[in-house]
Design a protein around this motif. Structure first.
Motif, PDB file in Angstrom:
ATOM      1  N   ASP A  78      -9.399   7.294  26.726  1.00 47.70           N
ATOM      2  CA  ASP A  78      -8.401   7.276  25.660  1.00 47.70           C
ATOM      3  C   ASP A  78      -7.024   7.431  26.285  1.00 47.70           C
ATOM      4  O   ASP A  78      -6.690   8.483  26.813  1.00 47.70           O
ATOM      5  N   CYS A  79      -6.224   6.370  26.256  1.00 48.06           N
ATOM      6  CA  CYS A  79      -4.900   6.393  26.887  1.00 48.06           C
ATOM      7  C   CYS A  79      -3.803   6.899  25.952  1.00 48.06           C
ATOM      8  O   CYS A  79      -2.801   7.467  26.405  1.00 48.06           O
ATOM      9  N   GLU A  80      -3.962   6.711  24.656  1.00 45.02           N
ATOM     10  CA  GLU A  80      -2.919   7.079  23.703  1.00 45.02           C
ATOM     11  C   GLU A  80      -2.607   8.571  23.727  1.00 45.02           C
ATOM     12  O   GLU A  80      -1.484   8.978  23.431  1.00 45.02           O
ATOM     13  N   SER A  81      -3.585   9.377  24.078  1.00 42.60           N
ATOM     14  CA  SER A  81      -3.396  10.830  24.069  1.00 42.60           C
ATOM     15  C   SER A  81      -2.430  11.302  25.142  1.00 42.60           C
ATOM     16  O   SER A  81      -1.996  12.462  25.115  1.00 42.60           O
ATOM     17  N   TYR A  82      -2.078  10.412  26.074  1.00 43.95           N
ATOM     18  CA  TYR A  82      -1.298  10.858  27.229  1.00 43.95           C
ATOM     19  C   TYR A  82       0.064  10.171  27.324  1.00 43.95           C
ATOM     20  O   TYR A  82       0.703  10.208  28.371  1.00 43.95           O
ATOM     21  N   TYR A  83       0.508   9.559  26.224  1.00 46.84           N
ATOM     22  CA  TYR A  83       1.791   8.874  26.231  1.00 46.84           C
ATOM     23  C   TYR A  83       2.945   9.824  26.557  1.00 46.84           C
ATOM     24  O   TYR A  83       3.879   9.484  27.290  1.00 46.84           O
ATOM     25  N   GLU A  84       2.917  11.027  25.998  1.00 48.76           N
ATOM     26  CA  GLU A  84       4.039  11.952  26.159  1.00 48.76           C
ATOM     27  C   GLU A  84       4.060  12.616  27.529  1.00 48.76           C
ATOM     28  O   GLU A  84       5.112  13.028  28.005  1.00 48.76           O
ATOM     29  N   ASP A  85       2.921  12.727  28.161  1.00 47.85           N
ATOM     30  CA  ASP A  85       2.865  13.361  29.480  1.00 47.85           C
ATOM     31  C   ASP A  85       1.814  12.644  30.314  1.00 47.85           C
ATOM     32  O   ASP A  85       0.625  12.964  30.260  1.00 47.85           O
ATOM     33  N   ILE A  86       2.259  11.681  31.111  1.00 42.20           N
ATOM     34  CA  ILE A  86       1.325  10.862  31.873  1.00 42.20           C
ATOM     35  C   ILE A  86       0.526  11.686  32.870  1.00 42.20           C
ATOM     36  O   ILE A  86      -0.617  11.379  33.193  1.00 42.20           O
ATOM     37  N   VAL A  89      -3.202  13.003  32.235  1.00 39.40           N
ATOM     38  CA  VAL A  89      -4.451  12.232  32.332  1.00 39.40           C
ATOM     39  C   VAL A  89      -5.443  12.972  33.221  1.00 39.40           C
ATOM     40  O   VAL A  89      -6.656  12.856  33.056  1.00 39.40           O
ATOM     41  N   TRP A  90      -4.900  13.739  34.131  1.00 32.41           N
ATOM     42  CA  TRP A  90      -5.706  14.529  35.051  1.00 32.41           C
ATOM     43  C   TRP A  90      -6.619  15.503  34.317  1.00 32.41           C
ATOM     44  O   TRP A  90      -7.710  15.826  34.785  1.00 32.41           O
ATOM     45  N   ASP A  91      -6.161  15.979  33.158  1.00 32.69           N
ATOM     46  CA  ASP A  91      -6.881  17.031  32.429  1.00 32.69           C
ATOM     47  C   ASP A  91      -8.244  16.577  31.909  1.00 32.69           C
ATOM     48  O   ASP A  91      -9.124  17.404  31.679  1.00 32.69           O
ATOM     49  N   GLN A  92      -8.413  15.260  31.697  1.00 32.78           N
ATOM     50  CA  GLN A  92      -9.676  14.782  31.135  1.00 32.78           C
ATOM     51  C   GLN A  92     -10.757  14.575  32.190  1.00 32.78           C
ATOM     52  O   GLN A  92     -11.929  14.390  31.859  1.00 32.78           O
ATOM     53  N   TYR A  93     -10.396  14.603  33.465  1.00 32.50           N
ATOM     54  CA  TYR A  93     -11.358  14.347  34.532  1.00 32.50           C
ATOM     55  C   TYR A  93     -12.223  15.577  34.807  1.00 32.50           C
ATOM     56  O   TYR A  93     -11.777  16.720  34.692  1.00 32.50           O
ATOM     57  N   LYS A 207      -1.405   3.503  34.876  1.00 35.19           N
ATOM     58  CA  LYS A 207      -0.737   2.236  34.544  1.00 35.19           C
ATOM     59  C   LYS A 207      -1.003   1.853  33.093  1.00 35.19           C
ATOM     60  O   LYS A 207      -0.093   1.387  32.384  1.00 35.19           O
ATOM     61  N   ALA A 208      -2.232   2.036  32.643  1.00 41.02           N
ATOM     62  CA  ALA A 208      -2.571   1.729  31.254  1.00 41.02           C
ATOM     63  C   ALA A 208      -1.749   2.581  30.292  1.00 41.02           C
ATOM     64  O   ALA A 208      -1.276   2.098  29.254  1.00 41.02           O
ATOM     65  N   VAL A 209      -1.554   3.851  30.627  1.00 43.12           N
ATOM     66  CA  VAL A 209      -0.738   4.740  29.792  1.00 43.12           C
ATOM     67  C   VAL A 209       0.716   4.285  29.802  1.00 43.12           C
ATOM     68  O   VAL A 209       1.362   4.193  28.750  1.00 43.12           O
ATOM     69  N   CYS A 210       1.244   3.978  30.982  1.00 45.44           N
ATOM     70  CA  CYS A 210       2.646   3.551  31.113  1.00 45.44           C
ATOM     71  C   CYS A 210       2.932   2.271  30.327  1.00 45.44           C
ATOM     72  O   CYS A 210       4.034   2.085  29.806  1.00 45.44           O
TER      73      CYS A 210
END
Length: 279
Positions: A78-86, A89-93, A207-210
């Motif tokens: 889910d990329c939309e959850s990380y728009y405000e703080d790219i 994304v690390w947190d979901q791993y 990149k997908a988030v950006c």
């Protein structure tokens, strides 16, 4: 359509990856009418059978009126959850995935988004070597023309992982609409040792988030088993699961069964696939 030359019929198969019908309406009457028109056309064109792989994220198996079967789980981010703080994304791993990414960075691996010419200079041979090492089915073999055509498409993204400026791994990603699809990847022994694919997927995620995409679909494992190693690897990047369905329709049942029985007698092989005569 492909010809089933021995009997003068054709078959239909979705291309490698995912396919199937799309519709802007969920109306059952409309879908039934569209299916009737389609099946009539198939009969007129002497289509014997079709085999479809539906997209887990699109869930387009809901539009299909033939037989449908659940095949395996897939993983998507889910990329939309990380728009405000790219960086989040690390947190979901999972911890093992973070460790692998850190290891890659510590060993001076870098990822770049490269041109088709640069990618084609190393990837086809690297992919062929990997398939040979894995003794993979011919289904996973692709000619140079395939890589060349795909690499030059407008919506294809090409990643190269390097160590000391030398390519050690690469991956192809396809983008369309709101999504990015992890298509193919390969690496050498150095890449496998230092977690290159983990780093590539981490950079693809960012990149997908950006680029404001909704999700990055990683796909599933190499078989239907829940403990498949590739599926386990992908689960390290996300908790979100999709469902991969396959579908089939036999348009001429009598001819299909007759051909299957004769094929088994001639080859001595079991006809345990929908398009059995292609294996």
């Amino acid at each position: 359509m492909c010809a089933v030359k021995e009997i003068g019929y054709y078959d239909i198969q979705s291309p490698y990856g995912y396919g199937g019908p799309l519709s802007n309406s969920d109306d059952e009457e409309f879908l039934d009418k569209a299916w009737k028109i389609y099946t009539d056309w198939c009969m007129e064109q002497h289509v014997l059978v079709e085999f479809i792989r539906f997209h887990p994220a699109l869930k387009n198996y809901n539009y299909y009126r033939g037989e449908k079967f659940f095949d395996r789980k897939t993983i998507w981010i889910d990329c939309e959850s990380y728009y405000e703080d790219i960086n989040s994304v690390w947190d979901q791993y999972e911890i093992r995935t973070r460790t692998a990414v850190r290891k890659a960075i510590k060993n001076d691996l870098t990822v770049e988004w490269c041109s088709a010419d640069e990618f084609l200079n190393f990837f086809p041979s690297m992919y062929a070597e990997l398939m040979g090492r894995l003794a993979a089915s011919k289904y996973y073999e692709f000619c140079n023309e395939y890589f060349s055509a795909l690499a030059k498409l407008e919506h294809t993204l090409l990643a190269v992982c390097k160590k000391n400026d030398e390519p050690i791994a690469g991956a192809m990603f396809l983008t369309s609409g709101n999504n990015m699809e992890y298509h193919l990847s390969a690496g050498n022994d150095i890449a496998r040792k230092h977690g290159a694919t983990n780093l590539i997927l981490y950079e693809a995620n960012k990149k997908a988030v950006c680029e404001g995409l909704g999700y990055l679909h990683l796909g599933g494992g190499t078989n239907t088993q829940a403990d498949n190693q590739l599926l386990f690897f992908k689960k390290g990047f996300s908790k979100y699961e999709g469902e991969f369905y396959i579908g089939k329709t036999i348009f001429d049942v009598d001819m299909y069964e007759s051909y299957k029985q004769q094929w088994m007698l001639d080859t001595g092989k079991p006809a345990d696939r929908v398009l059995f005569y292609k294996f």
